[in-house]
Design an enzyme around this catalytic site. Structure first.
Site, mmCIF file in Angstrom:
data_model
loop_
_atom_site.group_PDB
_atom_site.id
_atom_site.type_symbol
_atom_site.label_atom_id
_atom_site.label_comp_id
_atom_site.label_asym_id
_atom_site.label_seq_id
_atom_site.Cartn_x
_atom_site.Cartn_y
_atom_site.Cartn_z
ATOM 1 N N HIS A 95 0.843 -1.201 0.000
ATOM 2 C CA HIS A 95 0.000 0.000 0.000
ATOM 3 C C HIS A 95 0.869 1.238 0.000
ATOM 4 O O HIS A 95 1.971 1.237 0.569
ATOM 5 C CB HIS A 95 -0.959 0.026 1.198
ATOM 6 C CG HIS A 95 -0.297 -0.142 2.527
ATOM 7 N ND1 HIS A 95 0.124 -1.372 2.997
ATOM 8 C CD2 HIS A 95 0.029 0.751 3.492
ATOM 9 C CE1 HIS A 95 0.662 -1.223 4.200
ATOM 10 N NE2 HIS A 95 0.629 0.068 4.517
ATOM 11 N N HIS A 97 0.699 5.140 1.247
ATOM 12 C CA HIS A 97 0.008 6.177 1.996
ATOM 13 C C HIS A 97 0.061 7.432 1.129
ATOM 14 O O HIS A 97 1.140 7.808 0.637
ATOM 15 C CB HIS A 97 0.728 6.471 3.316
ATOM 16 C CG HIS A 97 0.785 5.309 4.259
ATOM 17 N ND1 HIS A 97 -0.081 5.185 5.325
ATOM 18 C CD2 HIS A 97 1.601 4.226 4.307
ATOM 19 C CE1 HIS A 97 0.212 4.071 5.999
ATOM 20 N NE2 HIS A 97 1.229 3.474 5.404
HETATM 21 P P1 AMP Z 1 1.507 0.410 7.506
HETATM 22 O O1 AMP Z 1 2.011 0.680 8.890
HETATM 23 O O2 AMP Z 1 2.302 1.107 6.427
HETATM 24 O O3 AMP Z 1 1.339 -1.071 7.254
HETATM 25 O O4 AMP Z 1 0.083 1.097 7.418
HETATM 26 C C1 AMP Z 1 -1.121 0.423 7.643
HETATM 27 C C2 AMP Z 1 -2.196 1.470 7.717
HETATM 28 O O5 AMP Z 1 -3.445 0.837 7.595
HETATM 29 C C3 AMP Z 1 -2.217 2.282 9.015
HETATM 30 O O6 AMP Z 1 -2.049 3.669 8.721
HETATM 31 C C4 AMP Z 1 -3.611 1.976 9.597
HETATM 32 O O7 AMP Z 1 -4.197 3.079 10.229
HETATM 33 C C5 AMP Z 1 -4.378 1.556 8.356
HETATM 34 N N1 AMP Z 1 -5.501 0.675 8.593
HETATM 35 C C6 AMP Z 1 -5.529 -0.469 9.330
HETATM 36 N N2 AMP Z 1 -6.743 -1.032 9.296
HETATM 37 C C7 AMP Z 1 -7.527 -0.236 8.503
HETATM 38 C C8 AMP Z 1 -8.879 -0.277 8.079
HETATM 39 N N3 AMP Z 1 -9.713 -1.274 8.453
HETATM 40 N N4 AMP Z 1 -9.331 0.710 7.284
HETATM 41 C C9 AMP Z 1 -8.500 1.715 6.897
HETATM 42 N N5 AMP Z 1 -7.212 1.806 7.257
HETATM 43 C C10 AMP Z 1 -6.725 0.845 8.055
#
Ligand code: AMP
Length: 110
Positions: A95, A97
């Site tokens: 993903h 951001h």
């Molecule tokens: P990372 O630390 O780069 O893996 O980022 C994962 C991101 O996913 C974090 O910013 C979380 O806040 C986000 N996240 C986790 N669960 C959900 C969800 N159900 N819907 C939207 N964002 C999410």
């Protein structure tokens, strides 16, 4: 199965921004900026390092479409992709951001 696969499958709700047959963008549940969107491929690839160029080309264009849709192309934005343990990656599904909506700070990390 990761939370992102559940969002893709419709098992978990998400506040969607843009979607096509290959990619999905939705608002981060815990925003780190006034606008914080996640752009993902629908197929599960664990991170940027494991992704092939064809997929990344498509995701690149998709991210730009997302930025245009929410107006970030006009004000500027930051994209970040965490890869592996030291990055703090929480969800092992590639993903980006997409962060913006304010003048973002750039502080020393680590
Ligand atoms: P990372 O630390 O780069 O893996 O980022 C994962 C991101 O996913 C974090 O910013 C979380 O806040 C986000 N996240 C986790 N669960 C959900 C969800 N159900 N819907 C939207 N964002 C999410």
């Amino acid at each position: 199965m990761t939370v992102f696969e559940k969002i893709v499958n419709g098992e978990l709700p998400a506040n969607k921004v843009l979607e096509n047959d290959k990619f999905l963008a939705f608002y981060d549940i815990s925003p780190k900026a006034p606008i914080h969107i996640l752009a993902i491929p629908k197929i599960c690839i664990k991170d940027f390092h494991s992704a092939d160029l064809e997929l990344l080309k498509g995701l690149n264009e998709f991210i730009k479409e997302v930025a245009i849709k929410v107006g970030l192309d006009k004000t500027g934005y930051r994209i970040i992709s965490n890869i592996g343990a030291d990055s703090g990656q929480e969800v092992p599904h590639l993903h980006f951001h997409i962060l913006g909506g304010a003048k973002l700070k750039w502080e020393k990390l680590g």
